[in-house]
Design an enzyme around this catalytic site. Structure first.
Site, short mmCIF file in Angstrom:
data_model
loop_
_atom_site.label_atom_id
_atom_site.label_comp_id
_atom_site.label_asym_id
_atom_site.label_seq_id
_atom_site.Cartn_x
_atom_site.Cartn_y
_atom_site.Cartn_z
N SER A 292 0.88 -1.24 -0.02
CA SER A 292 0.11 0.22 -0.02
C SER A 292 0.90 1.26 -0.02
O SER A 292 0.45 2.35 -0.16
CB SER A 292 -0.72 -0.09 1.35
OG SER A 292 -0.06 0.34 2.35
N GLY A 293 1.98 1.05 0.23
CA GLY A 293 2.96 2.31 0.41
C GLY A 293 3.23 2.71 1.87
O GLY A 293 3.74 3.61 2.21
N GLY A 294 2.57 1.83 2.82
CA GLY A 294 2.82 2.11 4.25
C GLY A 294 3.77 1.11 4.64
O GLY A 294 4.27 0.24 4.06
N ASP B 213 3.33 -1.26 7.24
CA ASP B 213 2.74 -2.73 7.59
C ASP B 213 3.17 -3.66 6.32
O ASP B 213 3.71 -4.66 6.49
CB ASP B 213 1.36 -2.58 8.03
CG ASP B 213 1.11 -1.73 9.40
OD1 ASP B 213 2.13 -1.79 10.13
OD2 ASP B 213 0.09 -1.56 9.49
N SER B 214 2.52 -3.23 5.21
CA SER B 214 2.60 -4.27 4.05
C SER B 214 4.11 -4.26 3.69
O SER B 214 4.66 -5.35 3.23
CB SER B 214 1.72 -3.86 2.93
OG SER B 214 2.15 -2.21 2.50
N MET C 37 -2.60 -1.64 -5.34
CA MET C 37 -3.80 -1.54 -6.09
C MET C 37 -4.24 0.00 -5.99
O MET C 37 -4.15 0.80 -4.91
CB MET C 37 -4.85 -2.15 -4.88
CG MET C 37 -5.07 -3.60 -5.44
SD MET C 37 -6.11 -4.32 -4.14
CE MET C 37 -4.94 -4.94 -3.05
N CYS D 296 -14.71 -4.07 1.42
CA CYS D 296 -13.58 -3.89 0.57
C CYS D 296 -12.74 -5.01 0.74
O CYS D 296 -12.17 -5.77 -0.31
CB CYS D 296 -12.71 -2.55 1.07
SG CYS D 296 -11.16 -2.59 0.14
N GLY E 154 -0.58 -6.53 5.06
CA GLY E 154 -0.01 -6.13 6.25
C GLY E 154 -1.05 -6.15 7.35
O GLY E 154 -0.93 -5.21 8.19
N CYS F 291 -10.51 3.14 3.25
CA CYS F 291 -9.43 2.31 2.53
C CYS F 291 -9.44 2.71 1.10
O CYS F 291 -10.58 2.46 0.46
CB CYS F 291 -9.37 0.87 2.92
SG CYS F 291 -7.96 0.24 2.47
#
Length: 379
Positions: free
Chosen positions: A9-11, A13-14, A33, A107, A131, A203
């Site tokens: 996601s760019g965060g 956690d992932s 995504m 989602c 994540g 999200c």
RNA sequence: UGGGAUAUAGCCAAGCGGUAAGGCACCAGAUUUUGAUUCUGGCAUUCACUGGUUCGAUCCCAGUUAUCCCAG
């Protein structure tokens, strides 16, 4: 070597999820995504841009940085139509009914663990990973969903609408580590997003001025705010849809005689007459119930019919679990009973149920609430 | 028109001679992959207006204005 496609996601956690999988020896591919397009979806009000680049592109660049740093390939895929059809229409329809939907749960059900899962399979993945802070235990063909070790960040609530087929090929690498550790690893790896603020808001849509955002899709209609106890008009609202049961802020009513200096809370949304009902005091009786009817149930494990089960329930994310008794009814709904009063249980939101060992075994949509055997009208 | 009362932030509201409590609302942060809740911080150089008394007035006095109540 098993292949995993990780939703990046760019965060942090992932990113760390991907890192851990790689370390464990999987062939890891990242995928970014994009499921919301502000232009296409006519999202004008309440949309804040940072300079001339929209937030989704900032996240994509972050995901790219992460992929480069970890030495993995990054795919990019859009599910804009799928998101609109399966998540957003539900979201708006629920609000139009005067209920409060949970888009992120849908989602996960329809996008991340359906469209994305199929996409990953088509790209040769054996598994997908995200994540999320949650745990899956695969026992043969059966998959059980549990809370994460990090009780503070546990996100099993958001995964409560997934079914067996969906959980089958999913990995949650963050199941057993806590957030501070994730941050620490990210810093050790010198990831650019190591200290990036956690994202909030819907999200894929992001943080918004919520009322303004909704106005894009549900036009404002001014109406009265009425004290449910006295039936006095105490203010005016811009549309009952924009509020939610138990809400305090944004009512613009204060200092009314008889309120005893207490705050006002939304207790009922009369969509038909466009009246917003409120009551004063955070301990007011209109917010309480002792029984809840759950519909659209999802059973993640076997649940016997017509049999009371002692378990804990979560009626909203990050709210303390409460001890309840539930019973699965003949028509597949669930009735929840609590000895202690439940506060501000909101229809449209999701309730999920845990066994003592943290297994999330059932969930559903909150349909209606009852007090002393009598239905409490919320709409 | 007599008689009485009150005028303090957006709203309730304390202070009644020594330099503007508190609450609600609102705003900003924190928390948060929904919407909420919750927590922390901010928020009247000024007390309807104009004069006067006083070292000093939101507080005392006079007038003006506004609102409310009881008579009529």
């Amino acid at each position: 070597m098993a292949k995993v496609i990780v939703g990046l996601s760019g965060g942090v956690d992932s990113a760390i999820a991907a890192y851990l999988l790689k370390k464990q020896g999987y062939e890891v591919v990242g995928a970014f995504m994009r499921n919301w397009d502000s232009q296409l979806n006519n999202d004008i009000l309440g949309n804040e841009w940072h300079g001339d680049i929209c937030p989704q592109e900032v996240d994509y660049n972050d995901a790219k940085d992460v992929a480069n740093k970890l030495g993995i390939k990054l795919l990019r895929v859009d599910f804009i139509k799928e998101y609109w059809d399966n998540v957003f229409t539900y979201f708006i329809d629920e609000y139009k009914k005067g209920r409060t939907p949970n888009p992120d749960i849908m989602c996960n059900k329809y996008i991340k663990f359906d469209s994305f899962l199929k996409f990953a399979k088509a790209h040769g993945a054996d598994y997908i990973a995200t994540g999320h802070y949650a745990k899956i235990v695969h026992e043969g063909d059966k998959s059980k969903l549990y809370k994460a070790s990090d009780d503070n960040k546990d996100q099993s609530y958001f995964l409560s609408f997934l079914n067996q087929d969906q959980l089958h090929d999913v990995l949650f690498p963050l199941a057993n580590i806590d957030k501070p550790t994730v941050r620490r690893i990210a810093n050790e790896l010198k990831l650019s997003i190591a200290n990036k603020k956690d994202s909030t808001g819907i999200c894929f849509i992001g943080e918004r001025n919520f009322k303004e955002f909704l106005k894009n899709y549900i036009p404002a209609t001014e109406g009265k705010i009425v004290d449910i106890k006295t039936n006095n008009v105490v203010g005016k609202h811009q549309g009952v849809y924009y509020y939610t049961i138990g809400q305090r802020r944004g009512l613009n009513i204060g200092g009314i005689k008889g309120s005893d200096g207490k705050s006002w809370f939304v207790v009922k949304k009369d969509v038909k007459n466009n009246i917003l009902y409120v009551a004063c005091g955070d301990d007011n009786e209109y917010l309480l119930c002792d029984e809840v009817l759950i519909t659209d149930c999802n059973y993640l494990d076997d649940v016997k019919l017509n049999t009371f089960i002692d378990c804990t329930a979560k009626f909203r994310y990050r709210q303390k679990d409460v001890n309840v008794k539930i019973i699965r009814n003949e028509n597949d709904t669930i009735t929840v009973k609590s000895d202690t009063p439940l506060k501000a249980v909101t229809n449209g939101q999701i309730a999920c149920f845990y066994k003592k060992d943290g297994q999330l075994f059932a969930s559903g949509i909150i349909d209606s609430i009852y007090k002393d055997g009598k239905k409490v009208e919320l709409n």
